[in-house]
Write a protein that holds these residues in place. Structure first.
Motif, PDB file in Angstrom:
ATOM      1  N   VAL A   1       8.627  10.730   0.432  1.00 41.74           N
ATOM      2  CA  VAL A   1       8.971   9.441  -0.170  1.00 41.74           C
ATOM      3  C   VAL A   1      10.287   8.927   0.414  1.00 41.74           C
ATOM      4  N   ALA A   2      11.272   9.802   0.502  1.00 40.48           N
ATOM      5  CA  ALA A   2      12.574   9.362   1.036  1.00 40.48           C
ATOM      6  C   ALA A   2      12.405   8.836   2.463  1.00 40.48           C
ATOM      7  N   ASP A   3      11.580   9.525   3.245  1.00 40.57           N
ATOM      8  CA  ASP A   3      11.353   9.100   4.629  1.00 40.57           C
ATOM      9  C   ASP A   3      10.676   7.731   4.659  1.00 40.57           C
ATOM     10  N   GLU A   4       9.662   7.558   3.852  1.00 39.78           N
ATOM     11  CA  GLU A   4       8.953   6.270   3.819  1.00 39.78           C
ATOM     12  C   GLU A   4       9.882   5.158   3.346  1.00 39.78           C
ATOM     13  N   CYS A   5      10.742   5.491   2.390  1.00 36.43           N
ATOM     14  CA  CYS A   5      11.660   4.474   1.846  1.00 36.43           C
ATOM     15  C   CYS A   5      12.702   4.066   2.893  1.00 36.43           C
TER      16      CYS A   5
ATOM     17  N   PHE B   1       0.838  -1.213   0.000  1.00 37.19           N
ATOM     18  CA  PHE B   1       0.000   0.000   0.000  1.00 37.19           C
ATOM     19  C   PHE B   1       0.872   1.262   0.000  1.00 37.19           C
ATOM     20  N   LYS B   2       1.940   1.230   0.798  1.00 36.10           N
ATOM     21  CA  LYS B   2       2.830   2.408   0.831  1.00 36.10           C
ATOM     22  C   LYS B   2       3.456   2.612  -0.544  1.00 36.10           C
TER      23      LYS B   2
ATOM     24  N   MET C   1      20.262   9.452   0.155  1.00 38.95           N
ATOM     25  CA  MET C   1      19.167  10.070  -0.614  1.00 38.95           C
ATOM     26  C   MET C   1      18.269  10.882   0.312  1.00 38.95           C
ATOM     27  N   TYR C   2      17.969  10.290   1.458  1.00 38.27           N
ATOM     28  CA  TYR C   2      17.127  10.959   2.467  1.00 38.27           C
ATOM     29  C   TYR C   2      17.753  12.300   2.871  1.00 38.27           C
ATOM     30  N   LEU C   3      19.059  12.282   3.084  1.00 41.84           N
ATOM     31  CA  LEU C   3      19.744  13.513   3.499  1.00 41.84           C
ATOM     32  C   LEU C   3      19.848  14.516   2.343  1.00 41.84           C
ATOM     33  N   ASN C   4      20.049  13.999   1.145  1.00 47.33           N
ATOM     34  CA  ASN C   4      20.210  14.903   0.000  1.00 47.33           C
ATOM     35  C   ASN C   4      18.916  15.614  -0.392  1.00 47.33           C
TER      36      ASN C   4
END
Ligand SMILES: Cc1cc2nc3c(=O)[nH]c(=O)nc-3n(C[C@H](O)[C@H](O)[C@H](O)COP(=O)(O)OP(=O)(O)OC[C@H]3O[C@@H](n4cnc5c(N)ncnc54)[C@H](O)[C@@H]3O)c2cc1C
Length: 379
Positions: free
Chosen positions: A330-334, A283-284, A352-355
Motif C-alpha cells: 500500500v505504501a508503495d502504491e501510495c 481502481f488502485k 511512511m513508505y520508509l517506516n
C-alpha cells in the motif's frame, strides 16, 4: 467498514491518546528525527498520562485491566500519525509482559511501577551480529557461578538500545544444549555493559536502535528472569502477542497511507481533472481499501481471540505476514499515486513508505512467518 469491537471506554481512550500524540509528539517529530532519539521526557509525559503499561496490576501502579484493544488503539494511533520512533508498544506489549509473566514478585515490584511512570525504559536484546532468525545460533553466554551468572557477548539492532534502563538479554546457558537459553536483566551502567553507536536506519529515524556489548557482566541471581534454561519456551509463549502487536501497527500504517493519499488525489490535477477521476487511480484505491478492510477484520478477530486467551501462534503469524506485506504494498502504491511529490521527504507519504518497510523484517521476517504457518498446517 464499520468496526464492532470497541466500546465507549475504548473510544475515550483513543481520543485522549490521539490528543496526547498531536500535542506532545507530532510537533517535535523533526527535531527528534534529527537527533536520532526521543527525549526521556516524552516517556515521563506518557507515563503521567497513563499510556505506559496501563494493564499491569494495581499493586504495580497500573489499572489491572487486561484488554488488548487498548494496546491495539495505541498501535493504530501511532501509525495514524506515522510515529515510528517513540516506541510505546515495545514497552507495553512486547517487553513488560515478559517481566509480568515470568518475573519474580521482587522483580515485578522493583521494575514494573517505574515502567508505568516512564522512569524505566525497556529493551529486549535477542538478535546478534551473526544471528537473528535462527536464535538457536546465538553466541552470547551466561555462565552459572553459583550466586551469580557471568554474561558475555554482543547484540545488535536493539530498539531503545541507548535509552533503555532495563534490558532483557537472551543468552545461552548450556554449551552442550543450543536450546537452553535464559533471559537476564541488565541494568543501566552495570560494569562491563557498553552501548555502541546509534544505527543509521532508512526509516524509524528517531528510534535509537543500537548495538550492545556485554563483557563479563555480573548478573546477580535476583536478575535472572524465571528459569534460565526455559527462555525459548518463554519466547514461544509471548510471540503471538508480539506478532499481533505488529500486525495492529501494520494495518494501521496501511490505513494511514491510504487516507493521506485519498486527500492528495482529490487535490492534485492532471490533464484538466483531479487524478482521483482516472480509472486507474480509483481502481488502485478500491483494491487497497478492500484489502485493508479485510486485513482489519482478521486482525480485530485476532485481538478478541487474544483477549479470550485463544490466539494461536500460527494465526498471529498469518496476521503479521499479511499486514506487513500489505502495508508495504500500500505504501508503495501510495507513493506512486503521489507522483514525484511522493519521493520528497517533505510529503509524509515518503517517510511512511520508509517506516513501514521494517514490518516485513522485525519480530520474525515474512519468510519465518511462512515457515511457522506451513509447519502448523502439517507441511
Ligand atoms: C529497526 C530494527 C529494530 C529491531 N529491534 C530489535 C530488538 O529490539 N531486539 C532484537 O532482539 N532484535 C531486533 N531487531 C532484529 C530483527 O528481529 C532481526 O533483524 C530479524 O529477526 C531478522 O534477523 P536478521 O537480521 O539476522 O536476518 P537473517 O536471519 O540473517 O535473515 C536474512 C534473510 O534470510 C531469510 N531467512 C532466514 N532464515 C530463513 C529460513 N529458515 N527460511 C527462509 N528464509 C530465511 C530471512 O527471512 C531474511 O530474508 C530489529 C531489527 C531492526 C532492523
Amino acid at each position: 467498514m464499520k468496526r464492532e469491537l470497541f466500546d465507549t471506554e475504548h473510544d475515550m481512550f483513543r481520543k485522549s491518546f490521539r490528543t496526547f500524540l498531536e500535542r506532545e509528539v507530532v510537533p517535535h517529530r523533526k527535531e527528534w528525527e534529527e537527533a536520532g532519539i526521543v527525549p526521556r521526557d516524552i516517556w515521563l509525559k506518557a507515563g503521567k498520562n497513563g499510556f505506559l503499561v496501563p494493564w499491569v496490576d494495581e499493586q504495580y501502579g497500573g489499572t489491572g485491566v487486561k484488554d488488548f484493544r487498548f494496546d491495539q488503539i495505541i498501535c493504530e494511533e501511532m501509525a495514524r500519525v506515522n510515529e515510528a520512533g517513540f516506541f510505546i508498544p515495545l514497552q507495553n506489549s512486547l517487553i513488560a509482559p515478559y517481566i509480568n509473566e515470568f518475573g519474580s514478585e521482587e522483580q515485578k515490584t522493583r521494575i514494573l511501577p517505574k515502567c508505568v511512570t516512564g522512569e524505566t525504559i525497556l529493551a529486549v536484546a535477542m538478535t546478534e551480529p551473526g544471528t537473528g532468525s535462527d536464535l538457536a545460533g546465538m553466541k552470547t553466554t551466561a555462565v552459572d557461578k553459583g550466586d551469580h551468572f557471568i554474561l558475555n557477548g554482543s547484540k545488535t539492532f536493539i530498539s531503545n538500545g541507548l535509552l533503555a534502563d532495563v534490558i532483557l538479554v537472551a543468552a545461552r546457558t548450556d554449551p552442550k544444549n543450543p536450546h537452553a537459553m535464559g533471559m537476564f536483566i541488565v541494568e543501566r551502567d552495570q560494569e562491563g555493559f557498553e552501548r555502541g553507536r546509534n544505527l543509521d536506519k532508512m526509516g524509524m529515524k528517531s528510534q535509537d536502535t543500537a548495538e550492545l556489548f556485554f563483557n563479563h557482566v555480573i548478573i546477580p541471581k535476583a536478575n535472572v528472569l524465571g528459569n534460565p534454561t526455559q527462555g525459548f519456551m518463554y519466547l514461544m509463549k509471548m510471540l503471538a502477542q508480539e506478532r499481533l502487536t505488529l500486525a495492529c501497527g501494520a494495518v494501521g500504517g496501511a490505513q494511514a497511507a491510504y487516507d493521506l493519499t485519498k486527500s492528495y488525489i482529490k487535490e492534485r490535477k492532471a490533464f484538466g481533472k483531479p487524478i482521483c477521476k482516472f480509472q486507474n487511480t480509483r481502481f488502485k484505491m478500491a483494491e487497497m481499501k478492500t484489502e485493508i478492510d479485510m486485513a482489519q477484520v482478521f486482525v480485530d478477530r485476532c485481538v478478541m481471540d487474544h483477549n479470550h486467551g485463544k490466539l494461536a501462534g500460527d494465526i498471529a503469524c498469518q496476521a503479521k505476514l499479511y499486514t506487513s506485506e500489505l502495508a508495504c504494498r500500500v505504501a508503495d502504491e501510495c507513493v506512486q499515486l503521489h507522483g514525484g511529490y511522493g519521493y520528497m521527504m517533505e510529503y509524509p507519504i515518503a517517510s511512511m513508505y520508509l517506516n513501514v518497510r521494517i514490518h516485513r523484517i522485525f519480530a520474525g521476517t515474512s519468510e519465518i512467518m511462512k515457515e511457522v504457518i506451513a509447519r502448523a498446517d502439517g507441511l
